[in-house]
Every structure is written in structure tokens, then in C-alpha cells.
Design a protein around this motif. Structure first.
Motif, PDB file in Angstrom:
ATOM      1  N   MET A   1     -93.181  48.059 -14.672  1.00 32.52           N
ATOM      2  CA  MET A   1     -92.470  49.294 -14.973  1.00 32.52           C
ATOM      3  C   MET A   1     -92.135  50.036 -13.661  1.00 32.52           C
ATOM      4  SD  MET A   1     -91.304  51.150 -17.260  1.00 32.52           S
ATOM      5  CE  MET A   1     -90.537  52.725 -17.183  1.00 32.52           C
ATOM      6  N   ILE A   5     -88.466  50.951 -11.893  1.00 30.92           N
ATOM      7  CA  ILE A   5     -88.030  52.273 -11.404  1.00 30.92           C
ATOM      8  C   ILE A   5     -87.660  52.191  -9.917  1.00 30.92           C
ATOM      9  CG2 ILE A   5     -88.809  54.630 -10.905  1.00 30.92           C
ATOM     10  CD1 ILE A   5     -90.539  54.366 -13.495  1.00 30.92           C
ATOM     11  N   ILE A   8     -84.307  50.592  -9.478  1.00 27.52           N
ATOM     12  CA  ILE A   8     -83.203  51.506  -9.819  1.00 27.52           C
ATOM     13  C   ILE A   8     -83.006  52.531  -8.705  1.00 27.52           C
ATOM     14  CG2 ILE A   8     -82.513  53.355 -11.392  1.00 27.52           C
ATOM     15  CD1 ILE A   8     -83.857  51.628 -13.632  1.00 27.52           C
ATOM     16  N   LEU A  12     -79.785  53.210  -6.397  1.00 22.62           N
ATOM     17  CA  LEU A  12     -79.160  54.527  -6.216  1.00 22.62           C
ATOM     18  C   LEU A  12     -79.006  54.865  -4.729  1.00 22.62           C
ATOM     19  CD1 LEU A  12     -80.917  56.545  -9.028  1.00 22.62           C
ATOM     20  CD2 LEU A  12     -78.458  56.094  -8.836  1.00 22.62           C
ATOM     21  N   PHE A  15     -76.217  52.926  -3.223  1.00 26.72           N
ATOM     22  CA  PHE A  15     -74.896  53.495  -3.509  1.00 26.72           C
ATOM     23  C   PHE A  15     -74.655  54.765  -2.691  1.00 26.72           C
ATOM     24  CE2 PHE A  15     -75.171  50.876  -7.380  1.00 26.72           C
ATOM     25  CZ  PHE A  15     -74.013  50.137  -7.172  1.00 26.72           C
ATOM     26  N   SER A  29     -55.747  60.832  10.126  1.00 31.13           N
ATOM     27  CA  SER A  29     -56.228  59.627  10.810  1.00 31.13           C
ATOM     28  C   SER A  29     -55.625  59.572  12.216  1.00 31.13           C
ATOM     29  CB  SER A  29     -55.796  58.381  10.035  1.00 31.13           C
ATOM     30  OG  SER A  29     -54.402  58.224  10.148  1.00 31.13           O
TER      31      SER A  29
ATOM     32  N   LYS B   7     -92.350  52.840 -24.745  1.00 28.96           N
ATOM     33  CA  LYS B   7     -92.044  51.845 -23.708  1.00 28.96           C
ATOM     34  C   LYS B   7     -90.732  51.119 -24.022  1.00 28.96           C
ATOM     35  CE  LYS B   7     -94.221  47.950 -21.414  1.00 28.96           C
ATOM     36  NZ  LYS B   7     -95.288  46.974 -21.520  1.00 28.96           N
ATOM     37  N   MET B  11     -87.397  51.239 -21.813  1.00 25.31           N
ATOM     38  CA  MET B  11     -86.756  50.011 -21.321  1.00 25.31           C
ATOM     39  C   MET B  11     -85.269  50.015 -21.643  1.00 25.31           C
ATOM     40  SD  MET B  11     -88.538  48.077 -19.546  1.00 25.31           S
ATOM     41  CE  MET B  11     -87.643  46.550 -19.635  1.00 25.31           C
ATOM     42  N   TYR B  14     -83.520  52.484 -19.406  1.00 27.13           N
ATOM     43  CA  TYR B  14     -83.301  51.929 -18.073  1.00 27.13           C
ATOM     44  C   TYR B  14     -82.156  50.932 -18.077  1.00 27.13           C
ATOM     45  CZ  TYR B  14     -87.798  53.978 -16.811  1.00 27.13           C
ATOM     46  OH  TYR B  14     -88.792  54.850 -16.566  1.00 27.13           O
ATOM     47  N   ILE B  17     -78.965  52.811 -18.210  1.00 24.08           N
ATOM     48  CA  ILE B  17     -78.658  53.416 -16.881  1.00 24.08           C
ATOM     49  C   ILE B  17     -78.150  52.338 -15.924  1.00 24.08           C
ATOM     50  CG2 ILE B  17     -79.716  54.475 -14.825  1.00 24.08           C
ATOM     51  CD1 ILE B  17     -81.609  55.952 -16.824  1.00 24.08           C
ATOM     52  N   PHE B  18     -78.842  51.205 -15.949  1.00 24.99           N
ATOM     53  CA  PHE B  18     -78.459  50.116 -15.055  1.00 24.99           C
ATOM     54  C   PHE B  18     -77.038  49.631 -15.354  1.00 24.99           C
ATOM     55  CE2 PHE B  18     -78.442  45.654 -13.670  1.00 24.99           C
ATOM     56  CZ  PHE B  18     -78.796  45.852 -12.338  1.00 24.99           C
ATOM     57  N   LEU B  21     -74.499  52.179 -14.185  1.00 26.52           N
ATOM     58  CA  LEU B  21     -74.330  52.096 -12.725  1.00 26.52           C
ATOM     59  C   LEU B  21     -73.493  50.871 -12.342  1.00 26.52           C
ATOM     60  CD1 LEU B  21     -77.870  53.079 -11.466  1.00 26.52           C
ATOM     61  CD2 LEU B  21     -75.752  54.321 -11.070  1.00 26.52           C
ATOM     62  N   ASN B  39     -49.403  54.897   6.966  1.00 29.27           N
ATOM     63  CA  ASN B  39     -49.351  55.722   8.173  1.00 29.27           C
ATOM     64  C   ASN B  39     -48.807  54.947   9.373  1.00 29.27           C
ATOM     65  OD1 ASN B  39     -51.456  54.156   8.907  1.00 29.27           O
ATOM     66  ND2 ASN B  39     -53.030  55.731   8.626  1.00 29.27           N
TER      67      ASN B  39
END
Lengths: 437, 299
Positions: A1, A5, A8, A12, A15, A29, B7, B11, B14, B17-18, B21, B39
Motif C-alpha cells: 500500500m 502511494i 503515485i 506526480l 510530472f 523568444s 482497502k 485501491m 488509486y 487517480i492513476f 493521470l 518565428n
């Protein structure tokens, strides 16, 4: 678990790290800024109502300055004319294309051949160029002034707004001043161009229009003889006179400019400087010991140039005998004499007495006449005596074999100036060598 | 049980969320985004010279001509100057008539478009070497040819300008010859004709000595490739009679060797490129002889 986390959070963070929203120092520019600068520079160049005058100091150490009047057009063409025209006293309009680029910085480039190429042309300099530039890196720019440096030879190019549309007239005014200086040097009565100071100090002063530079020679009498100090000073002309780019300093006298007075055709220093005047002197600036021996010991020479009064004597003879080429000197066993070369290959001569030049003093000589010699006389279509006993020929003989003899001057024992002692307005230069015929 | 439920929900959360993303990364890769105005500004305004070059050389033969100063195309260690504006078109017009057009007639449109050098760089001044010799032209990789001394080309003086044009044509034929043999190699037998005669000190050899040794010019003694293209260039910049006269300046042994080389070159042109080099030679000579440079320059 916990691992999930962490993965993830790591993602993040990853990114976050890829965020491309970094703080910009500029709003645009670099390419956009260059494009804008090109437009801005072109606007400045083309917007000057009367065009620009550029004061150019080439990058080479011994090349003087010149001015160029230029008009930049929208269509990429630039019309220009300079006051540097060593082959002609008249300024002429020329044209070139121009570009504004970014190379090592913003650059104004004259991209086709024009008068701006004179100092960067390998054809007139044995392939090396004379320190010129046609690509100018812009160091400062405003609506009224542009300061540039040559990209290759680092010459100085300062643009200011022209105050007249009549560029040619403005340039011809400047050229007249240069022409006056050249005229005084080469068409005066006497042989020695000199800058003479109020305290009596004299400096030999030779102007070279091809390089826009003055070579000065200072002579100092010392216990060991005459000490000679030479320097080359770059000059520039304007419509009221000429300036030294680096001041001339002689024994505490400092001169940075000579003003030209058209009324009496004179060049004098301005009132705020050491008082000095450019004159043409009848006598050498110094007596060089041993110069007579050096001349006498030379074996071969030619008259390379002469003053206007000797020219007036030579010209009628040349007109009478178009095949007459030049006067030479030769000292070759029993053939020593003043040779009158006729084209293509005739060398009759006036033989010297005892085959020798007479030494009158350390710096004076005399030619004494013996007889006329038509060497290999059966090959000649004429006798030299017939030609030299004409009034035109006799006038030359009277100078060369004058009883008064000649004062001699030479700094290098190769180029000698001979001044007729009883009339210093008659002078000529001989280029002598040690090698025999 | 409750713990397991929480749990399970966590899961799923998550995973969602994954997935969200992950989805955003694909959004970032969307290629429909408007990138805005470029330009890079290209000034495509053409003056009279540019337009003539575009219409007559670029569009037709895919040749780019650079006549404005661009030091990136030139040797850094040399002092050079750009051509004067009024020299560019007269020279290019005469070059087109005396080099490109005869080749096009004898080799065909495809041949000339395919193999002609793609970039011609014009320089106004001489290219002087430290030893006092001059470079009349250079070529880089079969793509670029640089021509020097353009400011000395003046159609008003027909004789001197034709002599200048002939020297420049020698350069063009020389460099074009390199492109041809780099595309299809010449026969090995050419290498054997004067195999032992090559030297890097070619500049110390007189023209007569070179001819007597079986080399058409002193420079052709540098190596076999230069020998091959110098033979081509000398054939194509002289009439047949003039070429024969050049050979006569050398010894009879040299003439024999040069005739062997000439035959190999002629066969190479015929067999590989289907060009009768003698017909091409005659046409080029005729064009130069009959051309009124002032008239061509003014067209």
C-alpha cells in the motif's frame, strides 16, 4: 500500500518536474527578438532623411580614415560614395546590396562589391587586404547614431545622420583639401615636404594617399651623427582640413590637426595647438653623413621622379624624341655615364670624366662631362650627340652637368634626392642599386 | 471485513487517480494544438537578379546561386570580396549559354538536372595563395562550385572577357567532370596510362614538360582523378584543332599517351552518358566564338 502511494507521489513529482512553465527573462523568444531588431534597425537605417555619413577607420594599424555617405533603401539597396578615391579626385555614387543579420551580434553587411570594399579587396593588396570590413557588428544604435565594429578586422564605423542630400558635393569639398595637400607635395617648387614648428623643429612629412597616412621623420643631431625617428600616422580629411587620428608629438610639440586655408593654399595648426606650418623646403631637413659616398658607390640607377621645373625641361625633349624613355646612371668599368635610354633598347650615354662622379663634400656631388658615346654605334640610327646638342637636349645637359653640382639627401641609400645647388627648384630623385648592368 | 472494504475502495480510488493521470499525459500529446505563427521570417522579396536566377537556373535546373557576401560559404583564411552587382547577370547569362545549354542538348534534360552542381557561389575578387598563384575556382563534394574574379569580367571587352569565360568554363567542366566520375567511375585502364607520373609538386612542372610526359596540364599530374577531369576540361574548352595544337607542344611519346587518354575519355562519355564529346566540344566552341557577350549580357 505504502509502495503504491509512493509510486503515485513519484509520478506526480515527475510530472511537476516536466512543467515547462519556467520563468522567461524576455517576453519573446530569441528568434522573435532578432526578427524585431532587424525590422527596427532597417527602420532606423532607412528613415534618415539625408542618409548617413560613416566615419571609417580601417582595422589595419597604418591605414587612415575616410568618410562614406550612404542612403539605405527599403528594397535592400544602399547607394554610397566615399571620399577615399586614390585613383580619382571626383567622388562617384556607387551601389551595393545590404543585409541586416544576426551572426556574432546584430550585423549590417554590405553584401556586394562597392567602394566600401577598397580596404578589403585582395586584388589591390597582394591577397592580404588592407584591414577593411564589410560586415559591421552593431555596438550601439539610436535614431541619430550607430556605432559599429568590423567583424573581421575590428575597424571602427561610426554612423551619424548626414546634414545634406548632396553627398557628392560634400565629398568633393573634402577631396579638394586632400588634393591641395597632394598638390603641394608633388607640384611645388622644392623637394622636401616638412612640418615646421615655431621653435625651428622640422619634421619630414610625406603623405600617402593610397593609405591615407603620413610618414613623418624626425632628425636629431647627436654625437654619433643624425638620429632618425620614423613614424606612420593615420589621418582623416574634412572640408576644412586634416586631422591625425593619433596626435603627432615632436620634442614636446603636439599637433592633432592642420587647418586648410584655400586663399593662400596653406596648412597650419589651429590656434590651440603648437604652432606649425606645412611647407615645402628647398633644402634637406638634415645632412646625412656618408650620403655622397653611398651615391658614388652605387652602380646603376634611374631617375624615378622629378619636380615641376625639371619636368618643364624634360618634357620638350620627350616631345621632340617620342622614343626617349628615361635617364639612367651606370657605373660599369669604363662605361660610367648618364645614359639616355631610347625605346626599345638603345642606351647611348654621356660619359663621365675619368669614369667617376666628383665628390664635393659629404653630401654634395657633381657630374663632369667627358664625351658622348653611342655604345655599339653601328646599331644606332642616330648619334646621341646630335640629339643632346639640340636646345631641348642641351637644357637637360646643362642641369645634369651643372658646375654647381647637387646637394644629396637619402634616408635609405637607395632613393636619393638631388637638388641643383644653384637653383633648388630643380630637383629629381634617383633610385639606385648596387648591382651592375 | 470493514477494513477490507475500505482497502478495496482505496485501491479503486488509486486506480482511478492513476488512470486520470495517465489520461492527462495523452491530452498533452494532442497534436491538434495551434503552435501559433512561425518565428522564422524568410525574406522572399526578389530583385531583378534574384528573379532571373530563379526563372532561369533554380526553377529549370535546380541550381541555387549565391552572389551576395556570405563568408560561411568561403575559405576562412582568405581575404575575398563579393561580386559587383553589374557583373552577376552578364556572367550567369553567358555561362548558361556556353556551359549548361550545350550539355543539355547533348546529354538531355534529365542528365543536366540530375548532375549539375546544385550551388554556384560567385566571388568578385581574386583568390590569392601565399605563393602568388591564384585559385580560379573550387568545388566541394560535387554540390558546390565557387567561381572567383567575377569583377574582372567585362563584356565590353570581348576578347579578354571571352578568355576569362574560357578559364571559368575550364573550372566548370573540371568540377562537373568530378561529379560524373564520382557517379560512374571511369575505366581502370585510364589509371594505368601514366601510372608513375603523379606528384604533389605539380606546380613545379612546366606546361611543355607535362605534355611531354603525357599530362594535358601541370595540375593533371596531381592524381588520377584530376588528370581525368583536366582532360575533359581541356577538350571541352578548346576546338578540336586547338586541342591538337596543344598536344603538338609536347613530345611524340607524350602525344601518344594523351591520345590514349582522350580515347578513354571519349568512350566513357559515349558509353556511360551517351554523349559524343567531340560534338559537344564543337558546339561549345561555336557558341563561344559566335556569342556577342554584350548582346547576351543585355538580354
Amino acid at each position: 500500500m505504502k509502495n503504491t502511494i509512493l509510486i503515485i507521489l513519484a509520478c506526480l513529482l515527475a510530472f511537476t518536474a516536466c512543467d515547462n512553465e519556467v520563468d522567461e527573462l524576455f517576453e519573446q523568444s530569441s528568434q522573435e527578438r532578432i526578427n524585431d531588431a532587424k525590422i527596427e534597425y532597417k527602420d532606423i537605417l532607412t528613415s534618415s532623411e539625408n542618409g548617413w555619413v560613416i566615419e571609417v577607420i580601417p582595422g589595419a594599424e597604418n591605414k587612415g580614415a575616410y568618410s562614406a555617405y550612404v542612403t539605405f533603401n527599403d528594397d535592400g539597396k544602399v547607394y554610397l560614395s566615399t571620399d577615399f578615391s586614390p585613383y580619382d579626385y571626383e567622388a562617384e555614387i556607387d551601389s551595393s546590396l545590404y543585409e541586416i543579420n544576426y551572426t556574432q551580434g546584430m550585423t549590417i553587411a554590405f553584401t556586394t562589391f562597392s567602394q566600401m570594399n577598397y580596404f578589403s579587396n585582395p586584388n589591390n593588396s597582394g591577397g592580404t587586404g588592407l584591414g577593411g570590413d564589410v560586415e559591421l557588428l552593431v555596438k550601439e544604435i539610436s535614431d541619430d547614431k550607430i556605432v559599429c565594429e568590423g567583424k573581421v578586422n575590428k575597424g571602427s564605423f561610426i554612423f551619424t545622420k548626414a546634414d545634406t542630400k548632396s553627398h557628392i558635393d560634400a565629398l568633393n569639398e573634402v577631396l579638394k583639401v586632400e588634393e591641395a595637400l597632394i598638390g603641394k607635395t608633388y607640384f611645388s617648387d622644392y623637394a622636401f615636404p616638412v612640418l615646421q614648428f615655431e621653435d625651428g623643429t622640422k619634421v619630414s612629412f610625406i603623405y600617402d594617399s593610397y593609405y591615407r597616412a603620413v610618414s613623418t621623420t624626425e632628425y636629431k643631431n647627436t654625437a654619433d651623427g643624425v638620429e632618425i625617428n620614423k613614424s606612420i600616422l593615420r589621418v582623416k580629411f574634412d572640408k576644412t582640413g586634416m586631422s591625425f587620428i593619433d596626435s603627432l608629438e615632436v620634442d614636446g610639440n603636439v599637433v592633432s590637426r592642420l587647418d586648410y586655408n584655400a586663399t593662400d593654399n596653406s596648412f597650419k595648426t589651429p590656434s590651440d595647438q603648437s604652432t606649425a606650418e606645412f611647407i615645402i623646403s628647398p633644402l634637406p631637413p638634415a645632412e646625412i653623413a656618408g650620403v655622397a659616398d653611398a651615391f658614388i658607390n652605387s652602380k646603376y640607377g634611374t631617375i624615378s621622379s622629378y619636380g615641376k621645373n625639371f619636368k618643364a625641361i624634360m618634357d620638350p625633349f620627350s616631345e621632340l624624341y617620342p622614343l626617349f624613355a628615361e635617364i639612367q646612371f651606370s657605373r660599369y668599368y669604363s662605361y660610367s655615364g648618364i645614359t639616355f635610354k631610347f625605346k626599345p633598347n638603345d642606351y647611348p650615354y654621356a660619359k663621365l670624366k675619368d669614369n667617376e662622379i666628383t665628390k664635393m663634400s659629404e653630401s654634395e656631388i657633381k657630374f663632369e662631362f667627358d664625351t658622348y658615346v653611342d655604345k655599339y654605334s653601328n646599331m644606332f640610327k642616330y648619334h646621341i650627340e646630335d640629339r643632346l646638342t639640340t636646345p631641348e637636349g642641351q637644357a637637360i645637359m646643362d642641369v645634369l652637368f651643372s658646375d654647381s653640382g647637387f646637394s644629396l639627401f637619402s634616408e635609405d641609400n637607395v632613393n636619393f634626392t638631388l637638388v641643383k645647388k644653384d637653383d633648388p627648384t630643380i630637383w629629381f630623385m634617383m633610385y639606385m642599386s648596387e648591382s651592375g648592368l | 471485513m470493514v477494513y477490507n472494504l475500505i482497502k478495496e475502495i482505496d485501491m479503486k480510488l488509486y486506480k482511478y487517480i492513476f488512470l486520470i493521470l495517465l489520461a492527462t499525459t495523452f491530452v498533452a500529446c494532442d497534436d491538434e494544438e495551434d503552435l501559433g505563427k512561425s518565428n522564422i521570417v524568410i525574406d522572399d522579396t526578389k530583385n531583378e537578379i534574384d528573379q532571373w536566377i530563379y526563372d532561369n537556373l533554380t526553377k529549370t535546373y535546380n541550381i541555387e546561386v549565391k552572389y551576395e557576401w556570405d563568408d560561411t560559404e568561403l575559405e576562412n583564411d582568405k581575404v575575398l570580396a563579393a561580386p559587383a552587382l553589374d557583373k552577376v547577370l552578364p556572367f550567369l547569362k553567358t555561362l548558361k549559354k556556353s556551359w549548361i545549354e550545350p550539355y543539355e542538348i547533348h546529354g538531355g534534360e534529365t542528365f543536366i538536372r540530375t548532375y549539375i552542381p546544385k550551388l554556384l557561389v560567385l566571388v568578385g575578387s581574386r583568390n590569392m595563395n601565399d605563393d602568388g598563384t591564384m585559385v580560379q575556382g573550387t568545388a566541394v563534394g560535387g554540390r558546390k562550385v565557387v567561381i572567383y574574379q567575377l569583377n574582372e569580367f567585362d563584356p565590353e571587352y570581348q576578347n579578354s572577357s571571352k578568355a576569362f569565360l574560357k578559364r571559368m568554363l575550364h573550372v566548370m567542366h573540371h568540377e562537373f567532370g568530378h561529379i560524373l566520375h564520382q557517379t560512374v567511375m571511369y575505366p581502370d585502364e585510364f589509371k594505368l596510362v601514366t601510372a608513375g607520373g603523379y606528384t604533389s609538386a605539380w606546380m613545379n612542372v612546366s606546361e611543355t614538360d607535362a605534355l611531354s610526359e603525357g599530362f594535358i596540364t601541370p595540375y593533371s599530374k596531381l592524381d588520377v582523378d584530376e588528370n581525368f577531369v583536366e582532360t575533359i576540361a581541356t577538350i571541352l574548352t578548346n576546338s578540336k584543332d586547338q586541342y591538337d595544337a596543344i598536344l603538338l607542344r609536347g613530345s611524340s611519346a607524350g602525344q601518344k599517351l594523351l591520345r590514349t587518354k582522350e580515347e578513354i575519355v571519349a568512350n566513357y562519355f559515349q558509353d556511360v552518358w551517351h554523349i559524343d564529346i567531340y560534338a559537344l566540344q564543337a558546339d561549345i566552341y561555336k557558341v563561344i566564338q559566335e556569342m556577342d557577350l554584350e548582346e547576351v549580357a543585355g538580354e
